[in-house]
Design a protein around this motif. Sequence first.
Motif, PDB file in Angstrom:
ATOM      1  N   PHE A 522       0.748  -1.493   0.261  1.00 30.55           N
ATOM      2  CA  PHE A 522      -0.014   0.148  -0.065  1.00 30.55           C
ATOM      3  C   PHE A 522       0.967   1.350  -0.033  1.00 30.55           C
ATOM      4  CE2 PHE A 522      -3.330  -3.069   1.947  1.00 30.55           C
ATOM      5  CZ  PHE A 522      -5.131  -2.459   0.879  1.00 30.55           C
ATOM      6  N   PHE A 523       1.889   0.865   0.802  1.00 29.85           N
ATOM      7  CA  PHE A 523       2.940   2.259   1.033  1.00 29.85           C
ATOM      8  C   PHE A 523       3.684   2.486  -0.323  1.00 29.85           C
ATOM      9  CE2 PHE A 523       6.552   5.093   2.593  1.00 29.85           C
ATOM     10  CZ  PHE A 523       6.112   6.081   2.550  1.00 29.85           C
ATOM     11  N   LYS A 524       4.020   1.936  -1.094  1.00 32.76           N
ATOM     12  CA  LYS A 524       4.556   2.000  -2.435  1.00 32.76           C
ATOM     13  C   LYS A 524       3.542   2.357  -3.612  1.00 32.76           C
ATOM     14  CE  LYS A 524       6.767  -1.744  -1.776  1.00 32.76           C
ATOM     15  NZ  LYS A 524       7.852  -2.808  -2.681  1.00 32.76           N
ATOM     16  N   ARG A 525       2.524   1.603  -3.197  1.00 35.61           N
ATOM     17  CA  ARG A 525       1.351   2.111  -4.336  1.00 35.61           C
ATOM     18  C   ARG A 525       0.836   3.751  -4.188  1.00 35.61           C
ATOM     19  NH1 ARG A 525      -3.973  -0.918  -3.680  1.00 35.61           N
ATOM     20  NH2 ARG A 525      -2.927  -2.751  -4.097  1.00 35.61           N
ATOM     21  N   LEU A 526       0.948   4.274  -2.878  1.00 39.71           N
ATOM     22  CA  LEU A 526       0.060   5.153  -2.468  1.00 39.71           C
ATOM     23  C   LEU A 526       1.516   7.054  -2.433  1.00 39.71           C
ATOM     24  CD1 LEU A 526      -2.293   4.810   0.273  1.00 39.71           C
ATOM     25  CD2 LEU A 526      -2.703   4.937  -2.466  1.00 39.71           C
ATOM     26  N   ALA A 527       2.403   5.938  -2.038  1.00 40.69           N
ATOM     27  CA  ALA A 527       3.731   7.412  -1.996  1.00 40.69           C
ATOM     28  C   ALA A 527       4.120   8.299  -3.599  1.00 40.69           C
ATOM     29  CB  ALA A 527       4.784   6.665  -1.278  1.00 40.69           C
ATOM     30  N   ALA A 532      10.497   1.783  -4.511  1.00 43.50           N
ATOM     31  CA  ALA A 532      10.267   0.677  -5.224  1.00 43.50           C
ATOM     32  C   ALA A 532      11.452  -0.849  -4.499  1.00 43.50           C
ATOM     33  CB  ALA A 532      11.041   0.207  -6.864  1.00 43.50           C
ATOM     34  N   GLY A 533      12.243  -0.394  -3.982  1.00 41.96           N
ATOM     35  CA  GLY A 533      13.164  -0.821  -3.112  1.00 41.96           C
ATOM     36  C   GLY A 533      13.066  -0.909  -1.786  1.00 41.96           C
ATOM     37  N   LEU A 534      11.847  -0.510  -1.197  1.00 43.87           N
ATOM     38  CA  LEU A 534      11.307  -0.696   0.164  1.00 43.87           C
ATOM     39  C   LEU A 534      10.633  -2.046   0.987  1.00 43.87           C
ATOM     40  CD1 LEU A 534      10.188   0.957   2.916  1.00 43.87           C
ATOM     41  CD2 LEU A 534       7.994   1.293   1.748  1.00 43.87           C
ATOM     42  N   THR A 535      11.339  -2.396   2.224  1.00 48.63           N
ATOM     43  CA  THR A 535      10.771  -3.460   2.794  1.00 48.63           C
ATOM     44  C   THR A 535      10.748  -2.937   4.324  1.00 48.63           C
ATOM     45  OG1 THR A 535      12.160  -4.705   1.163  1.00 48.63           O
ATOM     46  CG2 THR A 535      11.429  -5.556   3.545  1.00 48.63           C
ATOM     47  N   PRO A 536       9.736  -2.667   4.611  1.00 45.22           N
ATOM     48  CA  PRO A 536       9.015  -2.505   5.936  1.00 45.22           C
ATOM     49  C   PRO A 536       9.693  -4.035   7.223  1.00 45.22           C
ATOM     50  CG  PRO A 536       7.093  -2.737   4.752  1.00 45.22           C
ATOM     51  CD  PRO A 536       8.194  -3.101   3.929  1.00 45.22           C
ATOM     52  N   ARG A 537       9.237  -2.796   8.351  1.00 48.54           N
ATOM     53  CA  ARG A 537      10.278  -3.645   9.378  1.00 48.54           C
ATOM     54  C   ARG A 537       8.897  -3.514  11.037  1.00 48.54           C
ATOM     55  NH1 ARG A 537      16.460  -4.589   9.075  1.00 48.54           N
ATOM     56  NH2 ARG A 537      16.603  -5.795   6.753  1.00 48.54           N
ATOM     57  N   ILE A 538       8.441  -4.168  10.918  1.00 48.76           N
ATOM     58  CA  ILE A 538       7.705  -3.972  12.534  1.00 48.76           C
ATOM     59  C   ILE A 538       7.904  -4.634  12.965  1.00 48.76           C
ATOM     60  CG2 ILE A 538       5.316  -3.931  13.444  1.00 48.76           C
ATOM     61  CD1 ILE A 538       4.177  -3.353  10.534  1.00 48.76           C
ATOM     62  N   ASP A 539       8.520  -4.654  14.581  1.00 48.48           N
ATOM     63  CA  ASP A 539       9.141  -5.154  15.712  1.00 48.48           C
ATOM     64  C   ASP A 539       7.650  -5.173  16.712  1.00 48.48           C
ATOM     65  OD1 ASP A 539       9.488  -5.646  18.342  1.00 48.48           O
ATOM     66  OD2 ASP A 539      11.476  -5.012  17.782  1.00 48.48           O
ATOM     67  N   PRO A 540       7.095  -7.129  16.661  1.00 51.82           N
ATOM     68  CA  PRO A 540       5.791  -7.479  17.353  1.00 51.82           C
ATOM     69  C   PRO A 540       6.402  -7.237  18.860  1.00 51.82           C
ATOM     70  CG  PRO A 540       7.870  -9.491  16.554  1.00 51.82           C
ATOM     71  CD  PRO A 540       8.389  -7.800  16.122  1.00 51.82           C
ATOM     72  N   TYR A 549      15.787   0.310   2.789  1.00 53.89           N
ATOM     73  CA  TYR A 549      15.714   0.053   1.638  1.00 53.89           C
ATOM     74  C   TYR A 549      16.766  -0.930   0.925  1.00 53.89           C
ATOM     75  CZ  TYR A 549      11.912   4.054   1.519  1.00 53.89           C
ATOM     76  OH  TYR A 549      11.284   5.033   1.642  1.00 53.89           O
ATOM     77  N   SER A 550      16.558  -0.631  -0.185  1.00 56.11           N
ATOM     78  CA  SER A 550      17.201  -1.877  -0.594  1.00 56.11           C
ATOM     79  C   SER A 550      18.938  -1.450  -0.095  1.00 56.11           C
ATOM     80  CB  SER A 550      17.284  -2.105  -2.162  1.00 56.11           C
ATOM     81  OG  SER A 550      17.592  -1.320  -2.793  1.00 56.11           O
ATOM     82  N   ASP A 551      19.119  -0.149  -0.563  1.00 59.62           N
ATOM     83  CA  ASP A 551      20.663   0.010  -0.363  1.00 59.62           C
ATOM     84  C   ASP A 551      21.286   0.343   1.237  1.00 59.62           C
ATOM     85  OD1 ASP A 551      19.160   2.351   0.956  1.00 59.62           O
ATOM     86  OD2 ASP A 551      20.007   4.039  -0.755  1.00 59.62           O
ATOM     87  N   GLY A 552      20.075  -0.760   2.461  1.00 60.42           N
ATOM     88  CA  GLY A 552      20.438  -0.305   3.501  1.00 60.42           C
ATOM     89  C   GLY A 552      20.258   1.264   4.016  1.00 60.42           C
ATOM     90  N   LYS A 553      19.530   1.733   3.430  1.00 62.40           N
ATOM     91  CA  LYS A 553      19.006   3.534   4.090  1.00 62.40           C
ATOM     92  C   LYS A 553      17.989   2.374   5.404  1.00 62.40           C
ATOM     93  CE  LYS A 553      18.074   7.516   3.262  1.00 62.40           C
ATOM     94  NZ  LYS A 553      17.032   8.920   2.569  1.00 62.40           N
ATOM     95  N   THR A 554      17.909   2.936   6.720  1.00 64.00           N
ATOM     96  CA  THR A 554      16.673   2.994   6.859  1.00 64.00           C
ATOM     97  C   THR A 554      16.157   4.426   7.383  1.00 64.00           C
ATOM     98  OG1 THR A 554      17.437   1.129   7.829  1.00 64.00           O
ATOM     99  CG2 THR A 554      16.251   2.226   9.464  1.00 64.00           C
ATOM    100  N   VAL A 555      15.004   4.403   7.529  1.00 64.21           N
ATOM    101  CA  VAL A 555      14.180   5.643   7.742  1.00 64.21           C
ATOM    102  C   VAL A 555      13.615   5.637   9.034  1.00 64.21           C
ATOM    103  CG1 VAL A 555      12.797   7.799   6.862  1.00 64.21           C
ATOM    104  CG2 VAL A 555      14.525   6.172   5.134  1.00 64.21           C
ATOM    105  N   ASP A 556      13.126   6.090   9.520  1.00 62.90           N
ATOM    106  CA  ASP A 556      11.642   5.803  10.501  1.00 62.90           C
ATOM    107  C   ASP A 556      10.880   6.817  10.123  1.00 62.90           C
ATOM    108  OD1 ASP A 556      10.886   7.343  13.480  1.00 62.90           O
ATOM    109  OD2 ASP A 556      11.991   5.474  13.593  1.00 62.90           O
TER     110      ASP A 556
END
Length: 659
Positions: A522-527, A532-540, A549-556
Amino acid sequence: MILKSLKIGNFRVYRGEHEIDLMPEDPNGQKPIILFGGLNGTGKTSILTAVRLTLYGRRILGAKVSSEEYHQYLADCIYKPSGHERAPNSAFVRLRFYDSYGGHQHDYDVVRSWFRDTSGEISENLQITRDGEILSNLSYDQRQSFLNDLIPLGIADLFFFDGEKIAELSESKGNAALADAIQRLLGLDIVNKLRADLAVYIRSHSKGRLPDAIRNEAESLEADYKKYYASYQLELESKEKLEDQLHNLKVEIAQLEQKIEAHGGAWYENQAAEKDRMERLLAEQESIRGRIRSLKGSLYPLALAPTALGALLNQLDAESDYRKHQVTHQAAKRQAKALRKELGSVLQDNHALIDKAIKKAFGQNLLPPKKVEIMHDLSDREIERLRHQITVEAPKQKKEVDELEQKLDNLRHQISECATNLERAPDEQRIKPLYEQLNEALLKQGRLNSKVEEKRENSKRELRAAMDCIRKLRKLEAEYQQQSENAHAITMAKSVREMLVSYSHRAKTHKVNELQHHFGEFFKRLARKNHAGLTPRIDPDIFNVDLVYSDGKTVDREQLSAGEKQIYATAMLAALGRTSGRRLPIIIDTPLGRLDSAHRLNIVESYFPYASHQVLLLSTDTEISLSSAPFVFKRAISKKYELHYSSNTESTAVKRGYF
């Protein structure tokens, strides 16, 4: 689930009865959108409230709302005419819908009505009809529980929401809002309650044969725990009430800001600056006019007659040349005469030869110059000074005057614009009270924020004290558990509590993985930007969300722009709804109020047409404009309604069509 129709009677701004057909035209979900349009205050939110109130009653106000507060809320929802007209004493909301359960589709008709008697007391009735049969064998509480089980409120909150829900997810500090949504999605609040009940069971059955001193200590710790926990609940309840007040105040502030804007508040706020600007512009205008007057009183006029002044300079040059030639001629004549006399005494009788030699020696200087009329009689110095003024100074001043007049013309435009802005500023007597109300509301908001923070800290302190008592109590129980005559039951209860912890963690981990996948889509579709290289990570465990992102960059989330935070929240709600596994309609009130045009277009084009098999959108005229909406959105619309408030009837009418 498909909503068939909503019927309301004397509900809030809706006078009399109004029935709205909500069935999508295409049963396959190709045209899922039911679009409502209305200005602020016309009753858009009332549509969403009517659906929620029909299904959940008191629970839409919170878990700890008293009957008195709920009945007052119902009384406030009855349409209130102004003036001397008699107010109605009853209202109702009615929702008809299809839903499937156990592989079978059922037709439901739910009516919630309430009546206010002459003493002001409210009596409420809830009627549920399933497949044409009224569920009359159930009590009121059982009927409400039936609806709660049919569509749990924790699930419905992910499908029926407004712009404030989006703002809560996007602007909340930390992850409390997301954690609460996931807890309700999984039903973990029930698991936590079961664990708490088991803890009570363990404590109550562990006292069996404890020594008196130990038992007294345990009872003291348990009493302290109850005291601290009760205090924690009171502080938490006070905080929630304050937050409700804060929410209502924010709505009031937004309405005041809209009123101020409608009355020309932006012009009023800039009035002082515009007055200062006008004074500067007028002063500059007068200064330029003075300089132009000075230049036009100097050499500037000389530049306006180049032909006449050119002729003047030619005349002056001719006069100067004539005077010079005259002087040269007279001098040559004198010299020739003297020379002829001297040569004549030497070369007697050779006058012709002498004249020839003299003429050859003096040439044209012996001829008288061509007569020029002397009109001005100026010296060569005066002529040169005049030439400089005409050919250098006058054109220079003309150029300066032309530039100043261009500048003056620009100033006239600025002064006209400034005068127009000052005229647009509303009368101070009309708008000043609105600003006073706004300032008072903002001060109240600040005080409420402080109180909310104070209650939050108080609740944390009381909860820490209660948990400290529990830790001490558990330690005491562990030391003397073997003395209990219910050791086996206690062991089993503890085993179940530990199993519930494991279950809760595994359930969260499983659902969080699914949520990550849906949220990323949803985020990639709406932003608006490319993700394209986004992988969200949610701490359970703490529900922190990182965008990797695929280049290792992390955005909060806190690093996102305001518009991206809104997209983040919308994508998260959509992902939570998809993760729930329920096929429910989506109802969104004021869906685009806080988004810029680019993000709005993405939501309208890439989310609304595909959000669910039935999508109810409650929009203002500035959020969704059909004239500029993409084709894919317009193609997905089944029905359009306009909510029109009439000052004559003091109520809102529902009409087919859109702005």
